[in-house]
Scaffold this motif. Structure first.
Motif, PDB file in Angstrom:
ATOM      1  N   GLU A 110       0.823  -1.209   0.000  1.00 23.81           N
ATOM      2  CA  GLU A 110       0.000   0.000   0.000  1.00 23.81           C
ATOM      3  C   GLU A 110       0.858   1.262   0.000  1.00 23.81           C
ATOM      4  O   GLU A 110       0.538   2.237  -0.663  1.00 23.81           O
ATOM      5  CB  GLU A 110      -0.958   0.008   1.195  1.00 23.81           C
ATOM      6  CG  GLU A 110      -2.064  -1.000   1.078  1.00 23.81           C
ATOM      7  CD  GLU A 110      -2.892  -0.812  -0.169  1.00 23.81           C
ATOM      8  OE1 GLU A 110      -3.397   0.307  -0.419  1.00 23.81           O
ATOM      9  OE2 GLU A 110      -3.031  -1.783  -0.924  1.00 23.81           O
ATOM     10  N   PHE A 111       1.952   1.225   0.740  1.00 21.17           N
ATOM     11  CA  PHE A 111       2.843   2.382   0.798  1.00 21.17           C
ATOM     12  C   PHE A 111       3.326   2.735  -0.604  1.00 21.17           C
ATOM     13  O   PHE A 111       3.342   3.901  -0.994  1.00 21.17           O
ATOM     14  CB  PHE A 111       4.033   2.095   1.712  1.00 21.17           C
ATOM     15  CG  PHE A 111       4.925   3.286   1.923  1.00 21.17           C
ATOM     16  CD1 PHE A 111       4.694   4.154   2.973  1.00 21.17           C
ATOM     17  CD2 PHE A 111       5.986   3.539   1.067  1.00 21.17           C
ATOM     18  CE1 PHE A 111       5.509   5.255   3.171  1.00 21.17           C
ATOM     19  CE2 PHE A 111       6.803   4.639   1.251  1.00 21.17           C
ATOM     20  CZ  PHE A 111       6.570   5.501   2.308  1.00 21.17           C
ATOM     21  N   LYS A 112       3.697   1.720  -1.376  1.00 26.47           N
ATOM     22  CA  LYS A 112       4.199   1.945  -2.734  1.00 26.47           C
ATOM     23  C   LYS A 112       3.157   2.621  -3.614  1.00 26.47           C
ATOM     24  O   LYS A 112       3.507   3.400  -4.504  1.00 26.47           O
ATOM     25  CB  LYS A 112       4.653   0.625  -3.356  1.00 26.47           C
ATOM     26  CG  LYS A 112       5.930   0.108  -2.739  1.00 26.47           C
ATOM     27  CD  LYS A 112       6.316  -1.255  -3.306  1.00 26.47           C
ATOM     28  CE  LYS A 112       7.530  -1.783  -2.560  1.00 26.47           C
ATOM     29  NZ  LYS A 112       7.886  -3.128  -2.976  1.00 26.47           N
ATOM     30  N   LYS A 113       1.880   2.350  -3.364  1.00 28.73           N
ATOM     31  CA  LYS A 113       0.823   2.995  -4.144  1.00 28.73           C
ATOM     32  C   LYS A 113       0.794   4.505  -3.918  1.00 28.73           C
ATOM     33  O   LYS A 113       0.454   5.270  -4.810  1.00 28.73           O
ATOM     34  CB  LYS A 113      -0.551   2.433  -3.787  1.00 28.73           C
ATOM     35  CG  LYS A 113      -0.798   1.031  -4.269  1.00 28.73           C
ATOM     36  CD  LYS A 113      -2.198   0.603  -3.849  1.00 28.73           C
ATOM     37  CE  LYS A 113      -2.481  -0.826  -4.192  1.00 28.73           C
ATOM     38  NZ  LYS A 113      -3.812  -1.241  -3.721  1.00 28.73           N
ATOM     39  N   THR A 143       4.423  12.284   0.915  1.00 31.56           N
ATOM     40  CA  THR A 143       4.388  13.704   1.266  1.00 31.56           C
ATOM     41  C   THR A 143       3.079  14.051   1.973  1.00 31.56           C
ATOM     42  O   THR A 143       2.118  13.289   1.938  1.00 31.56           O
ATOM     43  CB  THR A 143       4.515  14.577   0.002  1.00 31.56           C
ATOM     44  OG1 THR A 143       3.379  14.337  -0.826  1.00 31.56           O
ATOM     45  CG2 THR A 143       5.798  14.280  -0.754  1.00 31.56           C
ATOM     46  N   THR A 144       3.068  15.227   2.568  1.00 27.88           N
ATOM     47  CA  THR A 144       1.856  15.706   3.225  1.00 27.88           C
ATOM     48  C   THR A 144       0.676  15.756   2.257  1.00 27.88           C
ATOM     49  O   THR A 144      -0.407  15.273   2.587  1.00 27.88           O
ATOM     50  CB  THR A 144       2.101  17.082   3.873  1.00 27.88           C
ATOM     51  OG1 THR A 144       3.186  16.972   4.786  1.00 27.88           O
ATOM     52  CG2 THR A 144       0.865  17.582   4.594  1.00 27.88           C
ATOM     53  N   PRO A 145       0.852  16.274   1.032  1.00 27.13           N
ATOM     54  CA  PRO A 145      -0.281  16.263   0.089  1.00 27.13           C
ATOM     55  C   PRO A 145      -0.745  14.843  -0.265  1.00 27.13           C
ATOM     56  O   PRO A 145      -1.940  14.610  -0.448  1.00 27.13           O
ATOM     57  CB  PRO A 145       0.264  16.988  -1.157  1.00 27.13           C
ATOM     58  CG  PRO A 145       1.378  17.837  -0.640  1.00 27.13           C
ATOM     59  CD  PRO A 145       1.969  17.061   0.495  1.00 27.13           C
ATOM     60  N   ASP A 146       0.204  13.895  -0.348  1.00 23.58           N
ATOM     61  CA  ASP A 146      -0.170  12.500  -0.621  1.00 23.58           C
ATOM     62  C   ASP A 146      -1.033  11.952   0.512  1.00 23.58           C
ATOM     63  O   ASP A 146      -2.050  11.307   0.276  1.00 23.58           O
ATOM     64  CB  ASP A 146       1.062  11.600  -0.805  1.00 23.58           C
ATOM     65  CG  ASP A 146       1.835  11.885  -2.078  1.00 23.58           C
ATOM     66  OD1 ASP A 146       1.246  12.452  -3.018  1.00 23.58           O
ATOM     67  OD2 ASP A 146       3.030  11.534  -2.117  1.00 23.58           O
ATOM     68  N   LEU A 147      -0.619  12.204   1.751  1.00 24.89           N
ATOM     69  CA  LEU A 147      -1.387  11.733   2.903  1.00 24.89           C
ATOM     70  C   LEU A 147      -2.766  12.385   2.922  1.00 24.89           C
ATOM     71  O   LEU A 147      -3.771  11.719   3.151  1.00 24.89           O
ATOM     72  CB  LEU A 147      -0.649  12.030   4.205  1.00 24.89           C
ATOM     73  CG  LEU A 147      -1.368  11.613   5.492  1.00 24.89           C
ATOM     74  CD1 LEU A 147      -1.623  10.112   5.524  1.00 24.89           C
ATOM     75  CD2 LEU A 147      -0.572  12.045   6.714  1.00 24.89           C
ATOM     76  N   ARG A 148      -2.826  13.670   2.627  1.00 20.86           N
ATOM     77  CA  ARG A 148      -4.103  14.392   2.592  1.00 20.86           C
ATOM     78  C   ARG A 148      -5.031  13.752   1.548  1.00 20.86           C
ATOM     79  O   ARG A 148      -6.207  13.520   1.801  1.00 20.86           O
ATOM     80  CB  ARG A 148      -3.861  15.859   2.274  1.00 20.86           C
ATOM     81  CG  ARG A 148      -5.095  16.720   2.342  1.00 20.86           C
ATOM     82  CD  ARG A 148      -4.783  18.203   2.164  1.00 20.86           C
ATOM     83  NE  ARG A 148      -4.174  18.733   3.392  1.00 20.86           N
ATOM     84  CZ  ARG A 148      -2.896  19.094   3.506  1.00 20.86           C
ATOM     85  NH1 ARG A 148      -2.086  18.997   2.493  1.00 20.86           N
ATOM     86  NH2 ARG A 148      -2.425  19.548   4.644  1.00 20.86           N
ATOM     87  N   ARG A 149      -4.490  13.417   0.360  1.00 20.38           N
ATOM     88  CA  ARG A 149      -5.277  12.804  -0.703  1.00 20.38           C
ATOM     89  C   ARG A 149      -5.804  11.433  -0.265  1.00 20.38           C
ATOM     90  O   ARG A 149      -6.961  11.102  -0.492  1.00 20.38           O
ATOM     91  CB  ARG A 149      -4.434  12.669  -1.976  1.00 20.38           C
ATOM     92  CG  ARG A 149      -5.236  12.223  -3.181  1.00 20.38           C
ATOM     93  CD  ARG A 149      -4.378  12.070  -4.437  1.00 20.38           C
ATOM     94  NE  ARG A 149      -3.550  10.878  -4.376  1.00 20.38           N
ATOM     95  CZ  ARG A 149      -2.245  10.836  -4.094  1.00 20.38           C
ATOM     96  NH1 ARG A 149      -1.576  11.938  -3.846  1.00 20.38           N
ATOM     97  NH2 ARG A 149      -1.583   9.703  -4.045  1.00 20.38           N
ATOM     98  N   VAL A 150      -4.957  10.646   0.393  1.00 16.19           N
ATOM     99  CA  VAL A 150      -5.377   9.327   0.867  1.00 16.19           C
ATOM    100  C   VAL A 150      -6.523   9.464   1.869  1.00 16.19           C
ATOM    101  O   VAL A 150      -7.527   8.763   1.777  1.00 16.19           O
ATOM    102  CB  VAL A 150      -4.187   8.568   1.513  1.00 16.19           C
ATOM    103  CG1 VAL A 150      -4.662   7.327   2.239  1.00 16.19           C
ATOM    104  CG2 VAL A 150      -3.150   8.219   0.464  1.00 16.19           C
TER     105      VAL A 150
END
Length: 140
Positions: free
Chosen positions: A89-92, A102-109
């Motif tokens: 999942e991390f790789k996705k 990144t923070t934006p990636d976490l926000r999107r998730v």
């Protein structure tokens, strides 16, 4: 059931349960279980969640109480390989393929999972994770 959940896992389940429980019944629905499972066991299929829900809805009311949720999670977590699941999942979410989210990636998730967090909550999660991480630049 033989497999016990850690205190941390039970606390996390309690938080999810309290967040997603129906205000009328005080229990969670199949839809809520799907959301919880997506958070805790990202590789699980919808069909597997439906089957679990049916198996652990002991009173056949179409909801799970907290004890039923615990038993359900004991079964599914005993079958999961959390390190393998997490890595996959991390790789996705590692869009730059550099080993960081990144923070934006976490926000999107978080938004894609339908979780109701405000930006301050997300920033707090990043700050907590950074406290233990090697990078100190907004990446996990």
């Amino acid at each position: 059931m033989e497999n016990n959940l850690s205190d941390k896992q039970i606390a996390m389940l309690k938080e999810y349960f309290d967040t997603f429980k129906d205000s009328n019944s005080g229990n969670i629905t199949l839809e809520s279980l799907l959301t919880i499972m997506t958070c805790m066991v990202p590789m699980i299929t919808e069909g597997a969640v439906v089957k679990l829900f049916t198996n652990f809805d002991y009173d056949r009311k179409g909801t799970l109480n907290f004890n039923e949720l615990i038993e359900c999670m004991k079964q599914i977590l005993s079958q999961a390989d959390p390190i393998e699941d997490f890595s996959r999942e991390f790789k996705k979410f590692d869009k730059n393929k550099n080993g960081f989210i990144t923070t934006p990636d976490l926000r999107r998730v978080i938004i894609n999972l339908g979780l109701a967090f405000i930006d301050d909550d997300i920033e707090c999660m990043i700050a907590e994770a950074e406290a233990e991480a090697e990078a100190k630049d907004g990446r996990l």
